[in-house]
Design an enzyme around this catalytic site. Structure first.
Site, PDB file in Angstrom:
ATOM      1  N   GLU A   1       0.829  -1.327   0.174  1.00 51.48           N
ATOM      2  CA  GLU A   1       0.043  -0.014  -0.096  1.00 51.48           C
ATOM      3  C   GLU A   1       0.979   1.339   0.112  1.00 51.48           C
ATOM      4  O   GLU A   1       2.117   1.251   0.081  1.00 51.48           O
ATOM      5  CB  GLU A   1      -0.893  -0.044   1.199  1.00 51.48           C
TER       6      GLU A   1
ATOM      7  N   LYS B   1      -6.053  10.339   0.782  1.00 44.79           N
ATOM      8  CA  LYS B   1      -6.100   8.938   1.534  1.00 44.79           C
ATOM      9  C   LYS B   1      -7.240   8.243   0.900  1.00 44.79           C
ATOM     10  O   LYS B   1      -8.429   8.419   1.043  1.00 44.79           O
ATOM     11  CB  LYS B   1      -6.244   9.080   3.023  1.00 44.79           C
TER      12      LYS B   1
ATOM     13  N   LYS C   1      -4.920  -2.394  14.027  1.00 43.06           N
ATOM     14  CA  LYS C   1      -4.835  -1.418  14.626  1.00 43.06           C
ATOM     15  C   LYS C   1      -5.418  -1.026  16.329  1.00 43.06           C
ATOM     16  O   LYS C   1      -6.500  -1.298  16.112  1.00 43.06           O
ATOM     17  CB  LYS C   1      -5.023   0.006  14.050  1.00 43.06           C
TER      18      LYS C   1
END
Length: 715
Positions: free
Chosen positions: A50, A113, A186
């Site tokens: 990514e 993003k 995360k």
């Protein structure tokens, strides 16, 4: 007989069509030649990466260093990296070094993003975007990439009951048959609910190498939640991926790899920092896709950078695991088990060599003095001069220039634990810090260079004591860099003992040495004195780049059978007369080294090889050195004329830049004329700057990458 898996795949395609599920049009995608070739020949070995981690996940220059290191790691394991991003409205699969530099330095306010929802806008408006996990999955699936390495995925947010916020990463994992290797979810998210959501969407979730199935939480090795399964090694993982594909399942696979134990954060410390960061985000009204980068930055600040170091460590580890699985999957699906066994018996080195060169030698601070008067003598007189300070040292110069042109390099050197040493370290990729000695015993090496008004260097004096800190033990400690590199470049400043160790390691791993003679007084160091050193040097050195005086010293040390002239280069009346002096020496030394590059200052460069100029120095596919099959009885000389420059600022770094450009093109698999063309263009850049290394060079779009130098001739 029709195989059941074929029927399933046909049914899947029909089902996709009914649902309106389509791949991205290939007219919108640019695939790099390296990735395109791999997708045709060995598609299982391509690993997607990514780009949000570059554009939003880490600060500069850590983002660039990490991106380059991750690609390097994938190649070391025998796979092909494919970093995915959108640049100028085009979807890019496989980025070059210049593109990675551009992304890393891009204004974050102007870079989007990018997930699935953002893609149409970014492409239509010609904007730039860093792909999230979801965006990368979508593109990877469209071009046929089945393996993806990242840091951590998104998930169900902790305040889901109020916000209904579920990461698009989970949606794409449920519908893209791509394996994602990461360090779990995360830790700023609701991990139990995330695992539950993945189960609902049919995503296979497993830990890697964890018998207790403790699902990792990004910065920490455990989240308090269990994964349904554990895969013990790359081969077991490859088997699951293979069967998943044979079954025609539409959903993805998630493999959670714990962060290496020595890099993991303390769980209670991490939880406290995350809670504080979440409160700060809420107070400042941070919402949507801005939350994650905000939290990561805040946590890094609260942990005084420890979380950033952990982030860099885990993504590198995940890339290594993903590449290993990809290679095993390729062997499994192509019936290459015999190949795997034979390779493991022969050597533990990577099948495909990294394309990151290693430089070993001196680093100095150059204090350049340019006399502003028409003439001067070294007689104690006082002359008006202009002073300029910059970083220098042959190995260091070559490393910095390669870094600026190519994007990555390794360097073994020594500096003092002082400001000059700190300045030198800042000019190189951060990963070089681990192989640079910071000594308290000596000050950083320094030189005073005296130039005449034309920019020619007349004398150099300096303190080189710090170079003594590089010893054989340090080389052995960093032998993995030799094993991983396609080419080891050394300068003559290092000691004979260090040279001997380098040659031994290079012979052990079959790696070629590029010997830069550095100075006429030390050019012959490997070949005089210890016979064992000379023997090793003759076996290991495959490239050398002397100037005329250094060539004479090499020829003398190697027992050239005829008298050697002492005529200075500037005394020759023509280029042909100069080449007449160079030819017999070059043919003699060129018989010993495979590739001899004689730099002739403003005139150009002469290359001596026993093969055609069309033979590349390194294999374009594997990156390994190609020892030429001699098609000539002697080393034939070919002369390439240098560029004409009306205004020269400084000549002291031109030779090092030529060497750097030549090496960059050589390890890319280019033929001799292109390598020389790139080298000469790099030298031109150095001539126009005050320091030894140019501020800027050029990328592969420059014409020098496609043209033979003007003034080429055989002599």
């Amino acid at each position: 007989m029709i195989r059941v898996s074929s029927i399933i795949r046909q049914s899947v395609r029909c089902f996709d069509s009914l649902l309106g599920v389509r791949s991205i049009s290939t007219s919108l995608i640019d695939i790099s030649p390296e990735v395109q070739s791999a997708l045709k020949c060995t598609p299982n070995r391509v690993v997607a990466l990514e780009s949000t981690i570059i554009t939003h996940g880490m600060p500069y220059p850590e983002n660039l260093d990490t991106a380059l290191a991750v690609e390097d790691i994938v190649r070391q394991e025998g796979a092909i990296p494919a970093t995915i991003a959108i640049m100028d409205g085009r979807i890019k699969v496989g980025l070059g070094a210049e593109q990675l530099h551009s992304l890393a330095k891009a204004n974050r306010d102007e870079t989007i993003k990018m997930s699935r929802r953002d893609m149409a806008y970014v492409v239509a408006s010609g904007r730039q975007g860093g792909t999230t996990v979801a965006g990368t999955l979508l593109v990877a699936n469209s071009v046929g990439i089945r393996m993806f390495a990242t840091g951590g995925i998104g998930g169900v947010h902790r305040d889901f009951a109020q916000t209904m916020d579920i990461s698009a990463d989970l949606i794409e994992l449920g519908r893209c048959p791509v394996t994602v290797v990461c360090s779990g979810v995360k830790s700023i998210l609701d991990i139990p609910r995330t695992l539950e959501y993945l189960e609902t969407n049919g995503v296979f979730v497993s830990t890697f190498g964890c018998e207790n199935r403790e699902f990792p939480a990004f910065y920490t090795r455990s989240s308090g939640s269990k994964a349904p399964y554990n895969l013990s090694d790359a081969m077991e993982a490859a088997k699951v991926l293979h069967v998943n594909r044979e079954l025609g399942l539409l959903s993805g696979i998630l493999i959670g790899v714990p962060i290496p134990e020595q890099c993991a954060m303390n769980r209670s410390e991490m939880d406290a920092a995350i809670e504080q960061a979440l409160q700060k985000a809420s107070k400042e009204g941070i919402q949507g896709k801005e939350v994650t980068p905000f939290i990561l930055a805040a946590v890094s600040q609260l942990t005084k950078g420890k979380s950033l170091d952990a982030n860099m460590a885990l993504i590198k580890n995940n890339a290594r695991v993903a590449a290993k699985i990809a290679v095993e999957l390729d062997r499994l699906q192509n019936g290459n088990d015999k190949e795997r066994v034979s390779i493991s018996k022969q050597s533990s080195e990577p099948e495909t060599i990294s394309r990151t060169p290693l430089c070993i030698g001196g680093s100095v601070i150059d204090i350049s003095l340019t006399v502003l008067e028409d003439s001067f003598e070294l007689n104690g007189g006082t002359y008006h001069a202009e002073q300029y300070s910059s970083a220098g040292g042959v190995a260091r110069n070559i490393a910095e220039a390669i870094y600026k042109m190519y994007g990555n390099v390794h360097l073994i050197t020594a500096v003092g634990n002082d400001r000059n040493g700190e300045y030198i370290r800042q000019l190189l990729p951060k990963h070089c810090d681990s192989s640079i000695i910071k000594t308290n015993d000596y000050a950083t090496c320094n030189f005073s260079l005296l130039h005449d008004r034309q920019g020619d260097c007349r004398i150099i004096v300096g303190d080189m004591n710090a170079i003594q800190a590089i010893d054989p033990k340090w080389i052995k400690k960093n032998r993995h860099l030799i094993q991983q590199s396609p080419l080891i470049i050394i300068d003559a400043n290092i000691s004979e003992a260090v040279m001997q160790t380098i040659f031994n390691e290079c012979l052990r791993y079959n790696r070629p040495v590029f010997f830069e003679p550095t100075d006429m007084r030390i050019a012959a160091k490997p070949f005089i004195g210890d016979p064992a050193l000379a023997t090793s040097a003759l076996q290991a050195i495959r490239f050398s780049s002397p100037n005329l005086e250094e060539l004479r010293q090499l020829a003398k040390a190697l027992k050239y059978p005829h008298p050697i002239s002492a005529t200075p280069m500037e005394a020759f009346q023509s280029v042909d007369e100069l080449l007449g002096e160079v030819k017999p020496l070059g043919e003699f030394v060129g018989q010993i080294f495979d590739n001899l590059l004689v730099t002739l200052g403003k005139h150009g460069v002469a290359i001596f090889r026993r093969c055609s100029d069309t033979v590349p120095f390194f294999d374009p596919v594997t990156g390994s050195y190609q020892q030429p099959e001699p098609n000539q009885s002697v080393a034939q000389g070919r002369f390439y004329e240098a560029h004409v420059h009306p205004k020269i600022v400084n000549v002291s770094g031109a030779g090092d830049s030529f060497t750097s450009g030549f090496i960059v093109a050589a390890i890319a698999g280019m033929p001799e004329p292109v390598c020389v063309s790139v080298g000469l263009e790099a030298a031109s850049c150095a001539l126009l700057t005050r320091g030894a290394v140019a501020d800027r060079y050029f990328d592969k779009t420059h014409p020098c990458w496609n043209a033979k130098p003007v003034g080429y001739k055989t002599f």
